[in-house]
Design an enzyme around this catalytic site. Structure first.
Site, PDB file in Angstrom:
ATOM      1  N   TRP A 156      98.579-160.970 -81.450  1.00 40.61           N
ATOM      2  CA  TRP A 156      97.677-160.615 -82.549  1.00 40.61           C
ATOM      3  C   TRP A 156      96.224-160.465 -82.096  1.00 40.61           C
ATOM      4  O   TRP A 156      95.400-159.924 -82.826  1.00 40.61           O
ATOM      5  CB  TRP A 156      97.739-161.699 -83.647  1.00 40.61           C
ATOM      6  CG  TRP A 156      97.596-163.094 -83.098  1.00 40.61           C
ATOM      7  CD1 TRP A 156      98.618-163.945 -82.765  1.00 40.61           C
ATOM      8  CD2 TRP A 156      96.390-163.772 -82.758  1.00 40.61           C
ATOM      9  NE1 TRP A 156      98.116-165.110 -82.243  1.00 40.61           N
ATOM     10  CE2 TRP A 156      96.745-165.034 -82.224  1.00 40.61           C
ATOM     11  CE3 TRP A 156      95.027-163.450 -82.862  1.00 40.61           C
ATOM     12  CZ2 TRP A 156      95.801-165.970 -81.788  1.00 40.61           C
ATOM     13  CZ3 TRP A 156      94.094-164.370 -82.421  1.00 40.61           C
ATOM     14  CH2 TRP A 156      94.480-165.604 -81.888  1.00 40.61           C
ATOM     15  N   ASN A 157      95.870-160.969 -80.909  1.00 43.33           N
ATOM     16  CA  ASN A 157      94.429-161.035 -80.602  1.00 43.33           C
ATOM     17  C   ASN A 157      93.823-159.696 -80.218  1.00 43.33           C
ATOM     18  O   ASN A 157      92.617-159.502 -80.378  1.00 43.33           O
ATOM     19  CB  ASN A 157      94.136-162.122 -79.564  1.00 43.33           C
ATOM     20  CG  ASN A 157      94.754-161.855 -78.219  1.00 43.33           C
ATOM     21  OD1 ASN A 157      95.644-161.032 -78.100  1.00 43.33           O
ATOM     22  ND2 ASN A 157      94.282-162.553 -77.215  1.00 43.33           N
ATOM     23  N   LYS A 180     107.463-154.418 -80.980  1.00 42.41           N
ATOM     24  CA  LYS A 180     107.447-155.473 -81.990  1.00 42.41           C
ATOM     25  C   LYS A 180     106.062-156.116 -81.974  1.00 42.41           C
ATOM     26  O   LYS A 180     105.735-156.888 -81.090  1.00 42.41           O
ATOM     27  CB  LYS A 180     108.496-156.554 -81.717  1.00 42.41           C
ATOM     28  CG  LYS A 180     108.638-157.472 -82.935  1.00 42.41           C
ATOM     29  CD  LYS A 180     108.970-158.912 -82.616  1.00 42.41           C
ATOM     30  CE  LYS A 180     107.793-159.753 -82.237  1.00 42.41           C
ATOM     31  NZ  LYS A 180     106.781-159.963 -83.277  1.00 42.41           N
ATOM     32  N   PRO A 181     105.218-155.789 -82.957  1.00 44.27           N
ATOM     33  CA  PRO A 181     103.879-156.384 -82.982  1.00 44.27           C
ATOM     34  C   PRO A 181     103.922-157.819 -83.506  1.00 44.27           C
ATOM     35  O   PRO A 181     104.926-158.244 -84.074  1.00 44.27           O
ATOM     36  CB  PRO A 181     103.120-155.485 -83.955  1.00 44.27           C
ATOM     37  CG  PRO A 181     104.155-154.918 -84.861  1.00 44.27           C
ATOM     38  CD  PRO A 181     105.446-154.860 -84.084  1.00 44.27           C
ATOM     39  N   ALA A 182     102.831-158.534 -83.319  1.00 46.78           N
ATOM     40  CA  ALA A 182     102.728-159.907 -83.831  1.00 46.78           C
ATOM     41  C   ALA A 182     102.816-159.895 -85.354  1.00 46.78           C
ATOM     42  O   ALA A 182     102.328-158.966 -86.003  1.00 46.78           O
ATOM     43  CB  ALA A 182     101.414-160.531 -83.388  1.00 46.78           C
ATOM     44  N   GLY A 233     101.533-162.473 -74.475  1.00 49.63           N
ATOM     45  CA  GLY A 233     101.489-163.587 -75.424  1.00 49.63           C
ATOM     46  C   GLY A 233     101.425-164.893 -74.665  1.00 49.63           C
ATOM     47  O   GLY A 233     100.953-164.942 -73.520  1.00 49.63           O
ATOM     48  N   SER A 234     101.922-165.933 -75.278  1.00 46.45           N
ATOM     49  CA  SER A 234     101.798-167.258 -74.678  1.00 46.45           C
ATOM     50  C   SER A 234     102.798-167.457 -73.535  1.00 46.45           C
ATOM     51  O   SER A 234     103.852-166.816 -73.498  1.00 46.45           O
ATOM     52  CB  SER A 234     102.036-168.320 -75.750  1.00 46.45           C
ATOM     53  OG  SER A 234     103.342-168.185 -76.263  1.00 46.45           O
ATOM     54  N   GLU A 255     102.302-160.727 -69.508  1.00 48.06           N
ATOM     55  CA  GLU A 255     100.856-161.019 -69.525  1.00 48.06           C
ATOM     56  C   GLU A 255     100.708-162.260 -70.381  1.00 48.06           C
ATOM     57  O   GLU A 255     100.801-162.192 -71.598  1.00 48.06           O
ATOM     58  CB  GLU A 255     100.076-159.852 -70.151  1.00 48.06           C
ATOM     59  CG  GLU A 255     100.165-158.554 -69.380  1.00 48.06           C
ATOM     60  CD  GLU A 255      99.228-158.500 -68.183  1.00 48.06           C
ATOM     61  OE1 GLU A 255      98.468-159.467 -67.974  1.00 48.06           O
ATOM     62  OE2 GLU A 255      99.267-157.509 -67.454  1.00 48.06           O
ATOM     63  N   LEU A 256     100.512-163.400 -69.737  1.00 45.06           N
ATOM     64  CA  LEU A 256     100.622-164.677 -70.459  1.00 45.06           C
ATOM     65  C   LEU A 256      99.273-165.383 -70.585  1.00 45.06           C
ATOM     66  O   LEU A 256      98.222-164.776 -70.453  1.00 45.06           O
ATOM     67  CB  LEU A 256     101.666-165.541 -69.753  1.00 45.06           C
ATOM     68  CG  LEU A 256     103.016-164.831 -69.523  1.00 45.06           C
ATOM     69  CD1 LEU A 256     103.970-165.702 -68.732  1.00 45.06           C
ATOM     70  CD2 LEU A 256     103.643-164.402 -70.839  1.00 45.06           C
ATOM     71  N   CYS A 289      92.808-163.949 -73.744  1.00 46.78           N
ATOM     72  CA  CYS A 289      93.465-164.614 -72.611  1.00 46.78           C
ATOM     73  C   CYS A 289      92.522-164.752 -71.430  1.00 46.78           C
ATOM     74  O   CYS A 289      92.746-165.590 -70.566  1.00 46.78           O
ATOM     75  CB  CYS A 289      94.692-163.830 -72.211  1.00 46.78           C
ATOM     76  SG  CYS A 289      94.288-162.108 -71.915  1.00 46.78           S
ATOM     77  N   GLU A 386      94.809-174.069 -72.594  1.00 53.09           N
ATOM     78  CA  GLU A 386      93.988-172.992 -73.129  1.00 53.09           C
ATOM     79  C   GLU A 386      93.609-173.368 -74.569  1.00 53.09           C
ATOM     80  O   GLU A 386      94.496-173.550 -75.406  1.00 53.09           O
ATOM     81  CB  GLU A 386      94.880-171.736 -73.104  1.00 53.09           C
ATOM     82  CG  GLU A 386      94.261-170.448 -73.464  1.00 53.09           C
ATOM     83  CD  GLU A 386      95.315-169.316 -73.462  1.00 53.09           C
ATOM     84  OE1 GLU A 386      96.487-169.544 -73.821  1.00 53.09           O
ATOM     85  OE2 GLU A 386      94.939-168.205 -73.087  1.00 53.09           O
TER      86      GLU A 386
HETATM   87  P1  NAD Z   1     102.724-165.805 -78.957  1.00 55.72           P
HETATM   88  O1  NAD Z   1     103.417-165.988 -77.660  1.00 55.72           O
HETATM   89  O2  NAD Z   1     102.909-166.812 -80.015  1.00 55.72           O
HETATM   90  O3  NAD Z   1     103.152-164.430 -79.613  1.00 55.72           O
HETATM   91  C1  NAD Z   1     103.128-163.215 -78.913  1.00 55.72           C
HETATM   92  C2  NAD Z   1     104.220-162.315 -79.456  1.00 55.72           C
HETATM   93  O4  NAD Z   1     105.478-162.924 -79.222  1.00 55.72           O
HETATM   94  C3  NAD Z   1     104.133-162.060 -80.949  1.00 55.72           C
HETATM   95  O5  NAD Z   1     104.513-160.738 -81.210  1.00 55.72           O
HETATM   96  C4  NAD Z   1     105.182-163.010 -81.509  1.00 55.72           C
HETATM   97  O6  NAD Z   1     105.727-162.590 -82.725  1.00 55.72           O
HETATM   98  C5  NAD Z   1     106.214-162.935 -80.428  1.00 55.72           C
HETATM   99  N1  NAD Z   1     107.169-164.040 -80.412  1.00 55.72           N
HETATM  100  C6  NAD Z   1     106.950-165.335 -80.718  1.00 55.72           C
HETATM  101  N2  NAD Z   1     108.109-166.035 -80.600  1.00 55.72           N
HETATM  102  C7  NAD Z   1     109.048-165.158 -80.196  1.00 55.72           C
HETATM  103  C8  NAD Z   1     110.439-165.254 -79.894  1.00 55.72           C
HETATM  104  N3  NAD Z   1     111.084-166.413 -79.988  1.00 55.72           N
HETATM  105  N4  NAD Z   1     111.089-164.144 -79.498  1.00 55.72           N
HETATM  106  C9  NAD Z   1     110.448-162.965 -79.411  1.00 55.72           C
HETATM  107  N5  NAD Z   1     109.139-162.790 -79.690  1.00 55.72           N
HETATM  108  C10 NAD Z   1     108.458-163.881 -80.081  1.00 55.72           C
HETATM  109  O7  NAD Z   1     101.202-165.570 -78.573  1.00 55.72           O
HETATM  110  P2  NAD Z   1      99.984-165.295 -79.534  1.00 55.72           P
HETATM  111  O8  NAD Z   1      99.571-166.561 -80.174  1.00 55.72           O
HETATM  112  O9  NAD Z   1     100.270-164.126 -80.431  1.00 55.72           O
HETATM  113  O10 NAD Z   1      98.895-164.798 -78.491  1.00 55.72           O
HETATM  114  C11 NAD Z   1      98.072-165.673 -77.829  1.00 55.72           C
HETATM  115  C12 NAD Z   1      98.543-165.891 -76.408  1.00 55.72           C
HETATM  116  O11 NAD Z   1      98.659-164.642 -75.746  1.00 55.72           O
HETATM  117  C13 NAD Z   1      97.550-166.689 -75.590  1.00 55.72           C
HETATM  118  O12 NAD Z   1      98.240-167.616 -74.788  1.00 55.72           O
HETATM  119  C14 NAD Z   1      96.881-165.635 -74.729  1.00 55.72           C
HETATM  120  O13 NAD Z   1      96.334-166.123 -73.540  1.00 55.72           O
HETATM  121  C15 NAD Z   1      97.976-164.672 -74.496  1.00 55.72           C
HETATM  122  N6  NAD Z   1      97.455-163.347 -74.177  1.00 55.72           N
HETATM  123  C16 NAD Z   1      97.581-162.893 -72.892  1.00 55.72           C
HETATM  124  C17 NAD Z   1      97.061-161.653 -72.550  1.00 55.72           C
HETATM  125  C18 NAD Z   1      97.190-161.133 -71.151  1.00 55.72           C
HETATM  126  O14 NAD Z   1      96.985-159.939 -70.944  1.00 55.72           O
HETATM  127  N7  NAD Z   1      97.538-161.946 -70.174  1.00 55.72           N
HETATM  128  C19 NAD Z   1      96.405-160.860 -73.509  1.00 55.72           C
HETATM  129  C20 NAD Z   1      96.300-161.369 -74.817  1.00 55.72           C
HETATM  130  C21 NAD Z   1      96.830-162.616 -75.135  1.00 55.72           C
END
Ligand code: NAD
Length: 483
Positions: A156-157, A180-182, A233-234, A255-256, A289, A386
């Site tokens: 979402w960020n 699949k977006p957030a 994501g995370s 990309e975590l 991130c 983080e």
């Molecule tokens: P998140 O991992 O909670 O969610 C990311 C995505 O994964 C969302 O679309 C979410 O719906 C999906 N998701 C969650 N659970 C899932 C599952 N069980 N199966 C499939 N998909 C699932 O992360 P967030 O809170 O949306 O984003 C923040 C994190 O992302 C931070 O840790 C940040 O550092 C990281 N991030 C990394 C980068 C990068 O380029 N390295 C860029 C932006 C954000």
């Protein structure tokens, strides 16, 4: 929200060129993080709709990959132009569902479009090579081919740029995609899909499915048709998806999370360091991130840097992203706010000192004050995790070796920053930091032409740059017997 182009606000998903609701008719509510109010409803899709999107992407693949790279590039250029033409509306959507200040949101739209433009150009440059043969009767050729159907799961960020950074290279390479977006920011993704359709991408080439993350993600990971998953994501979810992709041996880009160190040496230009710190800390309310998570400051400059960073932080205007002059919006949700609060409480309990902020903002809701803490030590939670919020914790160090050791003492390895005027030190420290990206005397490092990505538990693969398209290409070797 007052969109000039009301078509951009969608409450259905794009699957196989059709705008559809969830089979169940169920919806997800999208809320404004600045006030908790409902903005819209989007489909709560699950496994069945995801299977149809995968099938559509698979059906569209042969014709899409058979187009000339030039034709795919033209369609990407159309999409780029449409994103730029609609940047103000897209910015409003990003701010409404994600909370960032409007100017930052517009910046994201332009940054997001830059990946589309870049990969439209790169589409034409997926060169192969010929290899001198060890035998006189054979000729050896290497060609690049699209991987096939790809899945993208995005956070979402950066609800716009994290999609274009994946989808543009995939389409440029000749792959088709299911996104699949957030769940908190689906509206921007759907608006991008509206513009993609208008740009002329054939049905099934670009599909967007919103809804239950585990169900949609589970299907994308399990499907043998999906040959690659790109996730941002995370680290926790990345690890889970990696395990779910193991049975089908899928290619992965991850990309975590990060835990970026921001090192200030005694010999730094302090004005530049404070400017860099503000940029690297507070963008998107500290929710990127690559946001500086740990400030490591040498003892000779510690008090001055601390005082100046605190003074600048205290000046940042906090409020809804749509309000004029706001530099810092809300956290995305109550859980995000609680994490910042917990990190502050843990640090204070273990002896840290508040230089500014330190508590929820008087505006209430998801707002937190820009916060600077001094006397932070490595036994505190902020050293390991983080924060993803507007908290700048200041650690102290004495020597260069100590700074490098502290900076590298984390399982993450995404971005790092350091400030020094010593040229030798800038080489030494730049080489010694175990990170995928290092900013030297700058707090801003992201652009479309440079490789973005991490090492260690911050991920696998690179996005943007000439490396970004390689993630969507297979290397094929052809051996010709020429007798
Ligand atoms: P998140 O991992 O909670 O969610 C990311 C995505 O994964 C969302 O679309 C979410 O719906 C999906 N998701 C969650 N659970 C899932 C599952 N069980 N199966 C499939 N998909 C699932 O992360 P967030 O809170 O949306 O984003 C923040 C994190 O992302 C931070 O840790 C940040 O550092 C990281 N991030 C990394 C980068 C990068 O380029 N390295 C860029 C932006 C954000």
């Amino acid at each position: 929200m007052n969109l000039q182009n009301s078509e951009l606000l969608r409450s259905t998903n794009l699957i196989d060129g059709k705008w559809v609701a969830a089979d169940s008719g169920q919806t997800l509510t999208v809320v404004d993080p600045a006030n908790g109010q409902r903005i819209a409803e989007v489909p709560r899709c699950g496994a069945a709709e995801t299977q149809r999107a995968i099938a559509a992407a698979n059906a569209a693949l042969p014709a899409w990959r058979a187009l000339t790279a030039r034709r795919r590039a033209q369609l990407l250029q159309n999409w780029n132009q449409l994103i730029l033409d609609n940047a103000d509306d897209l910015a409003q959507l990003i701010t409404a569902e994600g909370g960032k200040p409007l100017a930052e949101a517009k910046g994201e739209a332009i940054y997001g479009a830059s990946f589309v433009e870049w990969f439209a150009e790169e589409a034409k440059r997926t060169y192969g090579e010929s290899i001198p043969s060890p035998a006189s009767n054979t000729r050896l050729l290497v060609v690049k081919q699209p991987i096939g159907v790809c899945a993208a799961i995005t956070p979402w960020n950066f609800p716009l740029a994290m999609i274009t950074r994946k989808v543009a290279p995939a389409l440029a390479a000749g792959c088709t995609v299911v996104v699949k977006p957030a769940e908190s920011t689906p509206l921007t993704a759907l608006a991008l899909a509206v513009l993609a359709e208008k740009a002329g991408f054939p049905a099934g080439v670009f599909n967007v499915v919103t809804g239950n993350p585990a169900e949609i993600g589970g299907e994308l990971c399990a499907s043998p048709i999906v040959r690659k998953l790109s996730f941002t994501g995370s680290t926790a979810v990345g690890r889970l998806l990696m395990a779910q992709c193991a049975p089908t041996i899928k290619k992965l880009s991850l990309e975590l999370g990060g835990n970026a160190p921001f090192i200030v040496f005694d010999d730094a230009d302090i004005d530049a360091a404070v400017d860099g710190a503000i940029a690297a800390k507070y963008r998107n309310t500290g929710q990127t991130c690559v946001c500086a998570n740990r400030f490591l400051v040498q003892s000779g400059i510690y008090e001055e840097f601390a005082a100046r960073l605190a003074a600048r932080s205290a000046e940042l205007k906090v409020g809804p992203g749509s309000e004029a002059g706001v530099a810092q919006g809300p956290l995305i949700n109550a859980a995000g706010l609680a994490k910042v609060e917990a990190h502050v409480a843990d640090a204070l309990a273990k002896g840290a000192r508040v230089l500014c902020g330190g508590a929820r903002h008087a505006r209430g809701g998801n707002f937190f004050q820009p916060t600077v803490l001094a006397d932070v030590t490595t036994d505190m939670q902020v050293a390991r995790e983080e924060t993803f919020g507007p908290l700048a914790p200041l650690f102290r160090f004495e020597t260069e070796a100590q700074a490098v050791a502290m900076a590298n003492d984390t399982e993450f390895g995404l971005a790092a920053y350091f400030f020094t005027r010593d040229i030798g030190r800038s080489w030494r420290v730049g080489e010694a930091l175990e990170y995928g990206m290092v900013g030297v005397n700058t707090g801003m490092i992201s652009n479309e032409v440079a490789p973005f990505g991490g090492i260690k538990q911050s991920g696998i693969g690179r996005e943007g740059s000439k490396y970004g398209i390689e993630e969507y290409l297979e290397v094929k070797y052809l051996c010709f017997d020429v007798r």
